[in-house]
Design an enzyme around this catalytic site. Structure first.
Site, PDB file in Angstrom:
ATOM      1  N   GLU A  31       3.320  -3.098  10.706  1.00 41.52           N
ATOM      2  CA  GLU A  31       2.654  -3.192   9.514  1.00 41.52           C
ATOM      3  C   GLU A  31       3.463  -2.404   8.373  1.00 41.52           C
ATOM      4  O   GLU A  31       3.714  -2.944   7.020  1.00 41.52           O
ATOM      5  CB  GLU A  31       1.185  -2.516   9.301  1.00 41.52           C
ATOM      6  CG  GLU A  31       0.511  -3.097   8.346  1.00 41.52           C
ATOM      7  CD  GLU A  31      -0.801  -2.344   8.045  1.00 41.52           C
ATOM      8  OE1 GLU A  31      -1.637  -2.078   8.968  1.00 41.52           O
ATOM      9  OE2 GLU A  31      -0.905  -1.444   6.942  1.00 41.52           O
ATOM     10  N   GLU A  32       4.314  -1.407   8.682  1.00 46.09           N
ATOM     11  CA  GLU A  32       5.194  -0.759   7.749  1.00 46.09           C
ATOM     12  C   GLU A  32       6.554  -1.405   7.711  1.00 46.09           C
ATOM     13  O   GLU A  32       7.063  -0.762   6.820  1.00 46.09           O
ATOM     14  CB  GLU A  32       5.332   0.789   8.413  1.00 46.09           C
ATOM     15  CG  GLU A  32       4.018   1.335   8.609  1.00 46.09           C
ATOM     16  CD  GLU A  32       3.192   1.619   7.199  1.00 46.09           C
ATOM     17  OE1 GLU A  32       3.918   1.000   6.139  1.00 46.09           O
ATOM     18  OE2 GLU A  32       2.071   1.751   7.423  1.00 46.09           O
ATOM     19  N   ASP A  68       2.519   8.184   8.535  1.00 44.48           N
ATOM     20  CA  ASP A  68       2.939   6.778   8.812  1.00 44.48           C
ATOM     21  C   ASP A  68       4.278   6.502   9.207  1.00 44.48           C
ATOM     22  O   ASP A  68       4.292   5.793  10.395  1.00 44.48           O
ATOM     23  CB  ASP A  68       2.650   5.830   7.598  1.00 44.48           C
ATOM     24  CG  ASP A  68       1.310   5.811   7.241  1.00 44.48           C
ATOM     25  OD1 ASP A  68       0.532   6.943   7.353  1.00 44.48           O
ATOM     26  OD2 ASP A  68       0.858   4.746   6.411  1.00 44.48           O
ATOM     27  N   ASP A  71      -0.052  -1.593  13.880  1.00 43.08           N
ATOM     28  CA  ASP A  71      -0.201  -0.866  12.833  1.00 43.08           C
ATOM     29  C   ASP A  71      -0.039   0.624  13.265  1.00 43.08           C
ATOM     30  O   ASP A  71      -1.151   1.155  14.137  1.00 43.08           O
ATOM     31  CB  ASP A  71      -1.692  -1.085  12.406  1.00 43.08           C
ATOM     32  CG  ASP A  71      -1.789  -0.239  11.044  1.00 43.08           C
ATOM     33  OD1 ASP A  71      -1.103   0.511  10.775  1.00 43.08           O
ATOM     34  OD2 ASP A  71      -2.989  -0.446  10.598  1.00 43.08           O
ATOM     35  N   ASP A 130       0.769  -1.235   0.058  1.00 41.88           N
ATOM     36  CA  ASP A 130       0.136  -0.154  -0.055  1.00 41.88           C
ATOM     37  C   ASP A 130       0.733   1.286  -0.061  1.00 41.88           C
ATOM     38  O   ASP A 130       1.989   1.272   0.326  1.00 41.88           O
ATOM     39  CB  ASP A 130      -1.013  -0.197   1.312  1.00 41.88           C
ATOM     40  CG  ASP A 130      -1.749  -1.321   1.301  1.00 41.88           C
ATOM     41  OD1 ASP A 130      -2.214  -1.784   0.446  1.00 41.88           O
ATOM     42  OD2 ASP A 130      -1.925  -1.742   2.398  1.00 41.88           O
ATOM     43  N   GLU A 140      -4.212  -5.789  12.772  1.00 40.98           N
ATOM     44  CA  GLU A 140      -5.439  -5.144  12.995  1.00 40.98           C
ATOM     45  C   GLU A 140      -6.531  -5.951  13.527  1.00 40.98           C
ATOM     46  O   GLU A 140      -7.313  -5.560  14.256  1.00 40.98           O
ATOM     47  CB  GLU A 140      -5.748  -4.796  11.482  1.00 40.98           C
ATOM     48  CG  GLU A 140      -4.924  -3.537  10.872  1.00 40.98           C
ATOM     49  CD  GLU A 140      -4.912  -3.328   9.418  1.00 40.98           C
ATOM     50  OE1 GLU A 140      -5.160  -4.217   8.530  1.00 40.98           O
ATOM     51  OE2 GLU A 140      -4.733  -2.346   8.910  1.00 40.98           O
ATOM     52  N   LEU A 145      -0.446   3.809  11.974  1.00 41.21           N
ATOM     53  CA  LEU A 145      -1.618   4.659  11.469  1.00 41.21           C
ATOM     54  C   LEU A 145      -2.486   4.018  10.651  1.00 41.21           C
ATOM     55  O   LEU A 145      -2.208   4.032   9.206  1.00 41.21           O
ATOM     56  CB  LEU A 145      -0.749   5.869  10.950  1.00 41.21           C
ATOM     57  CG  LEU A 145      -1.355   7.068  11.361  1.00 41.21           C
ATOM     58  CD1 LEU A 145      -1.525   7.331  13.023  1.00 41.21           C
ATOM     59  CD2 LEU A 145      -0.510   8.264  10.943  1.00 41.21           C
ATOM     60  N   ASP A 146      -3.501   3.477  11.198  1.00 41.84           N
ATOM     61  CA  ASP A 146      -4.477   2.778  10.272  1.00 41.84           C
ATOM     62  C   ASP A 146      -5.230   3.612   9.628  1.00 41.84           C
ATOM     63  O   ASP A 146      -5.689   4.841  10.384  1.00 41.84           O
ATOM     64  CB  ASP A 146      -5.171   1.860  11.467  1.00 41.84           C
ATOM     65  CG  ASP A 146      -6.269   0.930  10.435  1.00 41.84           C
ATOM     66  OD1 ASP A 146      -5.732   0.199   9.658  1.00 41.84           O
ATOM     67  OD2 ASP A 146      -7.522   1.092  10.631  1.00 41.84           O
TER      68      ASP A 146
HETATM   69  P1  AHM Z   1     -11.238   0.277   1.580  1.00 33.83           P
HETATM   70  O1  AHM Z   1     -10.548   1.620   1.163  1.00 33.83           O
HETATM   71  O2  AHM Z   1     -10.454  -0.814   0.762  1.00 33.83           O
HETATM   72  O3  AHM Z   1     -12.467  -0.078   1.908  1.00 33.83           O
HETATM   73  O4  AHM Z   1     -10.247  -0.096   2.826  1.00 33.83           O
HETATM   74  C1  AHM Z   1     -10.333   0.658   4.175  1.00 33.83           C
HETATM   75  C2  AHM Z   1      -9.879  -0.212   5.042  1.00 33.83           C
HETATM   76  C3  AHM Z   1     -10.088   0.234   6.501  1.00 33.83           C
HETATM   77  O5  AHM Z   1     -11.158  -0.249   7.055  1.00 33.83           O
HETATM   78  C4  AHM Z   1      -8.858   0.032   7.264  1.00 33.83           C
HETATM   79  O6  AHM Z   1      -8.471   0.782   8.269  1.00 33.83           O
HETATM   80  C5  AHM Z   1      -7.812   0.206   6.220  1.00 33.83           C
HETATM   81  O7  AHM Z   1      -8.564  -0.106   4.972  1.00 33.83           O
HETATM   82  C6  AHM Z   1      -6.450  -0.537   6.428  1.00 33.83           C
HETATM   83  O8  AHM Z   1      -5.411   0.023   5.501  1.00 33.83           O
HETATM   84  P2  AHM Z   1      -4.316   0.771   5.967  1.00 33.83           P
HETATM   85  O9  AHM Z   1      -3.797   0.105   7.274  1.00 33.83           O
HETATM   86  O10 AHM Z   1      -3.456   0.826   4.889  1.00 33.83           O
HETATM   87  O11 AHM Z   1      -4.659   1.939   6.523  1.00 33.83           O
HETATM   88 MG    MG Z   2      -4.041  -0.684   8.922  1.00 38.37          MG
END
Ligand code: AHM
Ligand code: MG
Length: 339
Positions: free
Chosen positions: A93-94, A70, A116, A64, A275, A118-119
């Site tokens: 996660e990073e 982050d 994680d 991602d 997560e 910064l989720d």
């Molecule tokens: P989406 O955009 O496919 O719906 O994904 C959203 C989800 C969130 O519920 C979650 O917090 C996030 O993706 C997790 O991704 P990251 O850790 O990269 O922020």
């Molecule tokens: Mg996340």
């Protein structure tokens, strides 16, 4: 006026609940609280300084896009945990691999922390809530040597503590050590997290459902049926795109959060270790449930690799059970021999 109870006071007081506790877990939780304050300070001024935005074309271990904030949050959490002396290893996660903390710095500590930093980071640029999620395990590797990846590949039922911080309209830290869930709101005037949500219990059901309905056509039939059912019931759809915030709402007001398999993410998108497990532990401790779309309990899953993904259905117990009924009724067996 009620006496204010700070996070530090509460954590120290709770140490007495564990008869042979040596204070290491207490210290670790306090250090996470400190890291949360540091990250909070940066999140709050993100619009003011040039820290906002994507860091080049950097991608994290899961592919991602990584935002600058982050990286900052990741570094601060790692620094705090490294200096704490209570943690012998970190998985983020990073970061592709685990970070081993040498015994000199960690005094042969017995805990490892997965997080994680910064989720929901796609929300940073637009001022929408993001959060930190963490889970703490007791190491299972030889205490004389460095921690190993196996220390992190433990089932969620082995978590000794887990929680999250939401940097939102106010900043709140919620955590559990397996004896109930408590929430602490940051009072910026004194710079302390203060007990604001004592012994949180999730309502049996609620008026909200939370799923990326934009993927409706990419969901399996049972998921589409369930979404139709929620819509028929006039439940309110809320989806922030920051699971920690969506789950926090469910925890306080009742509701269900779903991230099923899609064509793009056949195993689900969310990371089991960083997560799903910590949030499942918090939600179960509050009386809720958390399962996969294959109906396994999240906390019973055996992680095979650090950045493994999982589907998730989590929230109010009655709503998760209803969703389970839809899966049992409508799902098509994976290797159907139908003619
Ligand atoms: P989406 O955009 O496919 O719906 O994904 C959203 C989800 C969130 O519920 C979650 O917090 C996030 O993706 C997790 O991704 P990251 O850790 O990269 O922020
Ligand atoms: Mg996340």
């Amino acid at each position: 006026m009620n006496r204010i109870v700070t996070l530090d006071e509460f954590i120290i007081h709770r140490q007495k609940d564990f008869p042979y506790a040596s204070g290491e877990l207490t210290g670790l939780l306090r250090d996470i609280g400190v890291a949360a304050k540091i990250v909070n300070r940066e999140v709050n001024k993100a619009g003011l300084v040039n820290i906002l935005g994507v860091e080049g074309n950097a991608e994290n271990a899961s592919g991602d896009t990584v935002q600058k904030l982050d990286i900052y949050a990741n570094e601060k959490l790692i620094d705090c945990l490294k200096n704490s002396g209570e943690c012998c290893g970190i998985a983020s996660e990073e970061n592709e691999d685990i970070i081993q903390i040498p015994a000199v710095e960690s005094k042969n500590a017995k805990y490892v922390v997965a997080f994680d930093p910064l989720d929901g980071s796609s929300n940073i640029d637009v001022n929408v809530s993001v959060g930190t999620i963490f889970g703490i395990y007791r190491r299972i590797s030889d205490p004389e040597g460095p921690c190993t990846v196996d220390d992190f590949l433990q089932k969620g039922v082995k978590l000794v503590a887990a929680g999250y911080v939401i940097y939102g309209t106010s900043t709140i830290l919620v955590y559990t050590t397996g004896r109930g869930v408590n929430g602490f709101t940051l009072d910026p005037s004194i710079g302390e997290f203060c007990l604001s949500h004592r012994d949180i219990k999730i309502p049996d059901r609620g008026n909200y459902y939370s799923v990326n309905q934009g993927y409706y056509l990419k969901f399996d039939v049972e998921m589409r049926r369930y979404i139709d059912y929620c819509s028929d019931l006039n439940l309110r759809l809320r989806y922030i795109g920051s699971m920690v915030s969506d789950i926090h709402r469910s925890l306080l007001q009742g509701g269900i959060f779903l991230y099923p398999n899609t064509r793009k993410y056949p195993k689900g998108k969310l990371r089991l270790i960083y997560e799903c497990n910590p949030l499942a532990f918090v939600v179960e401790q509050a009386g809720g449930k958390a399962i996969t779309c294959q109906l396994e309990r999240i906390l019973d899953l055996e992680p095979k690799e650090l950045h493994e993904r999982s589907t998730i259905v989590i929230g109010s117990p009655v709503m998760v059970d209803e969703m389970k009924n839809f899966i049992e009724r409508y799902s098509v067996p994976a290797y159907s021999t139908q003619e």
